[in-house]
Design a protein around this motif. Structure first.
Motif, PDB file in Angstrom:
ATOM      1  N   ASP A 178      43.744  39.015  13.148  1.00 30.53           N
ATOM      2  CA  ASP A 178      45.182  38.938  13.363  1.00 30.53           C
ATOM      3  C   ASP A 178      45.890  39.451  12.118  1.00 30.53           C
ATOM      4  O   ASP A 178      45.598  38.994  11.019  1.00 30.53           O
ATOM      5  CB  ASP A 178      45.539  37.468  13.626  1.00 30.53           C
TER       6      ASP A 178
ATOM      7  N   TRP B  68      46.720  29.773  28.236  1.00 29.99           N
ATOM      8  CA  TRP B  68      45.581  30.655  27.987  1.00 29.99           C
ATOM      9  C   TRP B  68      45.163  31.277  29.309  1.00 29.99           C
ATOM     10  O   TRP B  68      44.976  30.589  30.311  1.00 29.99           O
ATOM     11  CB  TRP B  68      44.415  29.897  27.374  1.00 29.99           C
TER      12      TRP B  68
ATOM     13  N   ARG C 111      47.346  35.772  20.526  1.00 29.22           N
ATOM     14  CA  ARG C 111      45.983  35.864  20.017  1.00 29.22           C
ATOM     15  C   ARG C 111      45.016  36.160  21.156  1.00 29.22           C
ATOM     16  O   ARG C 111      45.263  35.783  22.301  1.00 29.22           O
ATOM     17  CB  ARG C 111      45.616  34.526  19.375  1.00 29.22           C
ATOM     18  N   THR C 112      43.912  36.802  20.809  1.00 30.56           N
ATOM     19  CA  THR C 112      42.841  37.050  21.768  1.00 30.56           C
ATOM     20  C   THR C 112      41.542  36.515  21.182  1.00 30.56           C
ATOM     21  O   THR C 112      41.214  36.789  20.024  1.00 30.56           O
ATOM     22  CB  THR C 112      42.696  38.555  22.072  1.00 30.56           C
ATOM     23  N   TYR C 113      40.836  35.732  21.988  1.00 30.06           N
ATOM     24  CA  TYR C 113      39.536  35.184  21.601  1.00 30.06           C
ATOM     25  C   TYR C 113      38.457  35.846  22.449  1.00 30.06           C
ATOM     26  O   TYR C 113      38.676  36.132  23.621  1.00 30.06           O
ATOM     27  CB  TYR C 113      39.467  33.679  21.861  1.00 30.06           C
ATOM     28  N   THR C 114      37.290  36.051  21.860  1.00 27.06           N
ATOM     29  CA  THR C 114      36.143  36.559  22.614  1.00 27.06           C
ATOM     30  C   THR C 114      34.924  35.714  22.277  1.00 27.06           C
ATOM     31  O   THR C 114      34.807  35.191  21.164  1.00 27.06           O
ATOM     32  CB  THR C 114      35.833  38.034  22.277  1.00 27.06           C
TER      33      THR C 114
ATOM     34  N   LYS D   3      43.189  35.206  26.422  1.00 27.48           N
ATOM     35  CA  LYS D   3      44.456  35.698  25.889  1.00 27.48           C
ATOM     36  C   LYS D   3      45.365  34.480  25.769  1.00 27.48           C
ATOM     37  O   LYS D   3      45.661  33.827  26.768  1.00 27.48           O
ATOM     38  CB  LYS D   3      45.055  36.760  26.791  1.00 27.48           C
TER      39      LYS D   3
ATOM     40  N   ILE E 203      36.788  36.140  27.658  1.00 33.93           N
ATOM     41  CA  ILE E 203      37.972  36.619  26.948  1.00 33.93           C
ATOM     42  C   ILE E 203      39.096  35.629  27.219  1.00 33.93           C
ATOM     43  O   ILE E 203      39.314  35.236  28.367  1.00 33.93           O
ATOM     44  CB  ILE E 203      38.421  38.017  27.432  1.00 33.93           C
TER      45      ILE E 203
ATOM     46  N   ALA F 185      38.405  34.251  17.315  1.00 34.80           N
ATOM     47  CA  ALA F 185      39.641  35.034  17.457  1.00 34.80           C
ATOM     48  C   ALA F 185      39.439  36.406  16.854  1.00 34.80           C
ATOM     49  O   ALA F 185      38.798  36.559  15.812  1.00 34.80           O
ATOM     50  CB  ALA F 185      40.801  34.332  16.763  1.00 34.80           C
ATOM     51  N   GLN F 186      39.987  37.402  17.537  1.00 35.28           N
ATOM     52  CA  GLN F 186      39.994  38.744  16.958  1.00 35.28           C
ATOM     53  C   GLN F 186      40.926  38.718  15.762  1.00 35.28           C
ATOM     54  O   GLN F 186      41.856  37.916  15.697  1.00 35.28           O
ATOM     55  CB  GLN F 186      40.461  39.767  17.987  1.00 35.28           C
TER      56      GLN F 186
ATOM     57  N   LEU G 107      52.032  37.168  23.998  1.00 38.98           N
ATOM     58  CA  LEU G 107      50.633  37.168  23.582  1.00 38.98           C
ATOM     59  C   LEU G 107      50.562  36.965  22.077  1.00 38.98           C
ATOM     60  O   LEU G 107      51.147  37.735  21.312  1.00 38.98           O
ATOM     61  CB  LEU G 107      49.960  38.491  23.969  1.00 38.98           C
TER      62      LEU G 107
END
Length: 155
Positions: free
Chosen positions: A112, A73, A94-97, A85, A83, A109-110, A92
């Motif tokens: 998917d 990560w 997944r991306t979490y915010t 990644k 953020i 998670a954004q 890559l």
């Protein structure tokens, strides 16, 4: 030419709708986590972390308690948002915010495309400058749930 223009216009309209949806998700992510806790920016969490995820509970088919996943990560701040990644095999995935509060780091998670109906949340706690632990929870469309215990070590 007119048909091509109409197709292009439709494509642009779909892209605008997708961007608007992503913005709504980002906005709701921020609002979901902001409580009475103050937002914190901690430079110690910035960087690459080796992550081990061990399944501790599941009601979903195809998942078993004890399953283990490993990844990397990349954690950084953008404005006051954390953020993450998430990479698996240098890809890559997944991306979490989310936000870092007085108590913990809370992320969503954004959306998917591979699991559009799934909601993924992560809660992390900084144990030392080089270690974090936490929980990752996935709730799928059919209300099955997978819970992972997380162990992170700074790379």
């Amino acid at each position: 030419k007119e048909q091509r223009l109409l197709l292009r216009e439709k494509e642009l309209q779909l892209k605008e709708e997708e961007l608007a949806q992503r913005q709504r998700v980002m906005d709701s992510t921020q609002n979901q986590f902001i409580t009475n806790d103050s937002i914190v920016i901690n430079p110690q969490i910035i960087g690459n972390w080796s992550v081990t995820m061990r399944c501790t509970a599941t009601t979903c088919e195809g998942s078993a308690v004890g399953d283990t996943k490993n990844g990397t990560w990349q954690i950084y701040y953008q404005d006051q948002n954390v953020i993450i990644k998430a990479f698996a095999d240098n890809k890559l995935v997944r991306t979490y915010t989310g936000v870092h509060t007085d108590r913990d780091i809370q992320l969503v998670a954004q959306q998917d495309e591979t699991m559009p109906q799934a909601k993924m949340t992560v809660k992390l706690n900084l144990k030392t400058t080089n270690e974090m632990d936490g929980v990752r929870e996935i709730v799928r469309a059919n209300n099955c749930q997978i819970v992972y215990a997380l162990t992170l070590r700074k790379s």
